[in-house]
Design a protein around this motif. Structure first.
Motif, PDB file in Angstrom:
ATOM      1  N   MET A  50       0.857  -1.183   0.000  1.00  0.00           N
ATOM      2  CA  MET A  50       0.000   0.000   0.000  1.00  0.00           C
ATOM      3  C   MET A  50       0.898   1.239   0.000  1.00  0.00           C
ATOM      4  O   MET A  50       2.106   1.147   0.278  1.00  0.00           O
ATOM      5  N   PRO A  51       0.342   2.410  -0.319  1.00  0.00           N
ATOM      6  CA  PRO A  51       1.154   3.624  -0.318  1.00  0.00           C
ATOM      7  C   PRO A  51       1.797   3.866   1.049  1.00  0.00           C
ATOM      8  O   PRO A  51       1.198   3.625   2.098  1.00  0.00           O
ATOM      9  N   PHE A 105      -7.150  -6.751  -0.685  1.00  0.00           N
ATOM     10  CA  PHE A 105      -6.977  -5.647   0.262  1.00  0.00           C
ATOM     11  C   PHE A 105      -7.055  -6.142   1.706  1.00  0.00           C
ATOM     12  O   PHE A 105      -7.171  -5.342   2.634  1.00  0.00           O
ATOM     13  N   GLY A 106      -6.982  -7.441   1.913  1.00  0.00           N
ATOM     14  CA  GLY A 106      -7.181  -7.998   3.250  1.00  0.00           C
ATOM     15  C   GLY A 106      -6.111  -7.648   4.250  1.00  0.00           C
ATOM     16  O   GLY A 106      -6.287  -7.870   5.451  1.00  0.00           O
ATOM     17  N   LEU A 110      -9.761  -1.607   7.359  1.00  0.00           N
ATOM     18  CA  LEU A 110     -10.959  -1.475   6.537  1.00  0.00           C
ATOM     19  C   LEU A 110     -11.273  -0.025   6.168  1.00  0.00           C
ATOM     20  O   LEU A 110     -11.632   0.274   5.026  1.00  0.00           O
ATOM     21  N   GLY A 111     -11.157   0.883   7.114  1.00  0.00           N
ATOM     22  CA  GLY A 111     -11.423   2.279   6.800  1.00  0.00           C
ATOM     23  C   GLY A 111     -10.471   2.821   5.746  1.00  0.00           C
ATOM     24  O   GLY A 111     -10.868   3.621   4.881  1.00  0.00           O
ATOM     25  N   HIS A 112      -9.227   2.384   5.786  1.00  0.00           N
ATOM     26  CA  HIS A 112      -8.250   2.848   4.785  1.00  0.00           C
ATOM     27  C   HIS A 112      -8.511   2.203   3.432  1.00  0.00           C
ATOM     28  O   HIS A 112      -8.237   2.816   2.391  1.00  0.00           O
ATOM     29  N   GLN A 113      -9.023   0.966   3.422  1.00  0.00           N
ATOM     30  CA  GLN A 113      -9.444   0.378   2.148  1.00  0.00           C
ATOM     31  C   GLN A 113     -10.439   1.303   1.444  1.00  0.00           C
ATOM     32  O   GLN A 113     -10.331   1.549   0.240  1.00  0.00           O
ATOM     33  N   LEU A 422     -19.363  -2.575  -1.153  1.00  0.00           N
ATOM     34  CA  LEU A 422     -20.085  -3.848  -1.222  1.00  0.00           C
ATOM     35  C   LEU A 422     -19.147  -5.048  -1.313  1.00  0.00           C
ATOM     36  O   LEU A 422     -19.620  -6.186  -1.325  1.00  0.00           O
ATOM     37  N   PHE A 423     -17.831  -4.804  -1.381  1.00  0.00           N
ATOM     38  CA  PHE A 423     -16.870  -5.899  -1.546  1.00  0.00           C
ATOM     39  C   PHE A 423     -15.683  -5.682  -0.604  1.00  0.00           C
ATOM     40  O   PHE A 423     -14.547  -5.519  -1.049  1.00  0.00           O
ATOM     41  N   PRO A 424     -15.901  -5.667   0.722  1.00  0.00           N
ATOM     42  CA  PRO A 424     -14.800  -5.426   1.652  1.00  0.00           C
ATOM     43  C   PRO A 424     -13.656  -6.422   1.476  1.00  0.00           C
ATOM     44  O   PRO A 424     -13.859  -7.578   1.125  1.00  0.00           O
ATOM     45  N   ASN A 425     -12.463  -5.930   1.712  1.00  0.00           N
ATOM     46  CA  ASN A 425     -11.213  -6.689   1.606  1.00  0.00           C
ATOM     47  C   ASN A 425     -10.854  -7.055   0.172  1.00  0.00           C
ATOM     48  O   ASN A 425      -9.954  -7.860  -0.066  1.00  0.00           O
ATOM     49  N   THR A 426     -11.563  -6.454  -0.800  1.00  0.00           N
ATOM     50  CA  THR A 426     -11.166  -6.522  -2.205  1.00  0.00           C
ATOM     51  C   THR A 426     -11.054  -5.088  -2.711  1.00  0.00           C
ATOM     52  O   THR A 426     -11.408  -4.138  -2.010  1.00  0.00           O
ATOM     53  N   HIS A 427     -10.602  -4.922  -3.967  1.00  0.00           N
ATOM     54  CA  HIS A 427     -10.464  -3.565  -4.506  1.00  0.00           C
ATOM     55  C   HIS A 427     -11.755  -3.042  -5.119  1.00  0.00           C
ATOM     56  O   HIS A 427     -11.825  -1.876  -5.497  1.00  0.00           O
ATOM     57  N   HIS A 428     -12.789  -3.859  -5.197  1.00  0.00           N
ATOM     58  CA  HIS A 428     -14.005  -3.482  -5.912  1.00  0.00           C
ATOM     59  C   HIS A 428     -14.849  -2.493  -5.115  1.00  0.00           C
ATOM     60  O   HIS A 428     -14.883  -2.531  -3.877  1.00  0.00           O
TER      61      HIS A 428
END
Length: 437
Positions: A50-51, A105-106, A110-113, A422-428
């Motif tokens: 991640m950045p 993104f796991g 979560l907030g930063h995702q 709608l897709f936590p822990n993924t990039h969608h």
């Protein structure tokens, strides 16, 4: 060792080879769940970071003239938003070739995702449509079977999982960015009842895939798709299931399309109702629900604007339109067309009378295309029909931004935009935009 096609001289004249390891400073997020670094001036797309991080990464592709690709093997300097991966099968401790895909993104809080998804959406709108947006990505409440901790870590939400089958019959997800099956012992993103029913320890020799579906009503269904003589996936036998949104029930085939997150269908149902401008809505106009599936969003419009609604739902899947006809039966003015959307719109543009054109000009269009977006042909057809407002439901931010730019060429302006995680822990990320002339 890499082949000659895998080796590439960098901008300083040095060559790189697939398998080589580089130390990289990661500066930004890119569309598709990958991140941006630079090596001596060349862009390197890196996964599992991640950045703000410095990583040691293994080069996986060096054949492209303008960028390389790499997989993180070690984090040298961690960003403060890094967390232990929610899925051990996809974690950094595994070799990149053996990491399960589907939770890219796991490793990110979560907030930063959501902030990273916001950046991707805002950047796409600025680059492709010239629009500065302050859109936020809204969290969605986790659904019916989640434990209290699940909402905090973005697990327990998937109601549909496809397990792929290798040549020995073992099942699992594909490895990230490949078609190699990775056997796993758990599915943390899945609805808890689905995870418990998933046949992760069974073998399905000769099968093409195994779909596991947890509908709102009834038990979890396991659908085994066999291969035909050419090795292609055969459709599974029709299996009726029922999904509930609010107080409304929808019938569909278990193998048919339905939103994946336990709360996604209701979230989009309500969001579409809220997005439509009621002052611009005419229930007697030639309203359209394009890529309508089994009628979820057409029903949302009907429940918002009453039984006098006229709306045509268009979907190419004949089985889905059969169900849509049932699900929309209470609205006398609702009709269902089995057709490709481009062919349907082409017929309207070509054959409509002056009176029909007036009804088309007064229409509201719900546009919910697949991930590739609507594209130029369909946008041009909509521009020719000239509906009063378009509610665009998008699962790809870049496709959405491109189509917003195309609609601007037909005089449509972006009025509102919401985005949902709608897709936590993924990039969608899912977005809903309102455009009007």
């Amino acid at each position: 060792m890499g082949t000659s096609n895998d080796n590439q001289a960098d901008q300083s004249g040095h060559s790189a080879e697939v398998g080589a390891e580089l130390e990289l400073d990661v500066t930004n997020v890119a569309h598709g769940g990958i991140f941006i670094a630079r090596h001596e001036g060349r862009v390197v797309f890196v996964s599992d970071t991640m950045p703000g991080e410095r990583v040691r990464a293994r080069l996986t592709s060096a054949s492209h003239k303008s960028f390389w690709r790499a997989e993180t093997v070690e984090v040298l300097t961690e960003a403060p938003e890094r967390q232990p991966h929610i899925w051990a099968s996809a974690a950094l401790e595994r070799d990149p070739d053996d990491r399960a895909g589907g939770a890219e993104f796991g490793h990110i809080e979560l907030g930063h995702q959501r902030e990273l998804k916001r950046q991707v959406l805002a950047d796409a709108l600025k680059r492709m449509a010239g629009i500065e947006s302050e859109v936020t990505v809204e969290p969605v409440q986790v659904g019916r079977n989640a434990s209290p901790g699940d909402a905090a870590d973005g697990t327990g939400w998937r109601t549909r999982v496809r397990l792929h089958v290798d040549e020995d019959g073992f099942v699992g997800p594909y490895a990230a960015r490949s078609h190699r099956v990775i056997p796993v012992g758990d599915l943390p993103l899945a609805d808890r009842l689905l995870e418990a029913a998933a046949p992760l320890d069974q073998r399905f020799k000769g099968a093409a895939s195994v779909d596991v579906v947890a509908p709102s009503l009834g038990s979890v269904r396991v659908l085994v798709a066999e291969q035909d003589a050419a090795g292609k996936r055969r459709p599974t036998p029709r299996t009726l299931i029922r999904e509930v949104v609010g107080e409304r029930e929808f019938r569909l085939d278990a193998a048919g399309f339905w939103q994946v997150h336990t709360s996604a269908a209701e979230t989009l149902y309500r969001a579409v109702q809220d997005t439509i401008d009621p002052d611009e809505f005419d229930p007697r106009a030639a309203n359209l629900d394009l890529y309508g599936g089994v009628g979820l969003l057409a029903a949302a419009v009907g429940d918002r604007f009453g039984h006098d609604l006229r709306i045509t739902s268009v979907e190419s899947d004949a089985q889905a339109t059969d169900f849509a006809a049932e699900n929309l039966a209470e609205w006398v003015g609702a009709s269902v067309q089995t057709s490709r959307v481009d062919r349907f719109l082409s017929g309207l543009v070509r054959d409509s009378s002056a009176a029909e054109r007036a009804r088309q000009n007064a229409a509201t269009v719900i546009l919910d295309p697949p991930r590739a977006g609507a594209g130029k042909e369909i946008i041009d057809q909509l521009g020719a029909l000239g509906p009063r407002q378009i509610v665009y439901v998008a699962c790809d931010p870049v496709a959405l931004a491109r189509d917003i730019a195309l609609l601007a060429g037909h005089g449509y302006t972006l009025r509102t935009l919401r985005a949902f995680d709608l897709f936590p822990n993924t990039h969608h990320v899912e977005s809903i935009a309102l455009l009007s002339r």
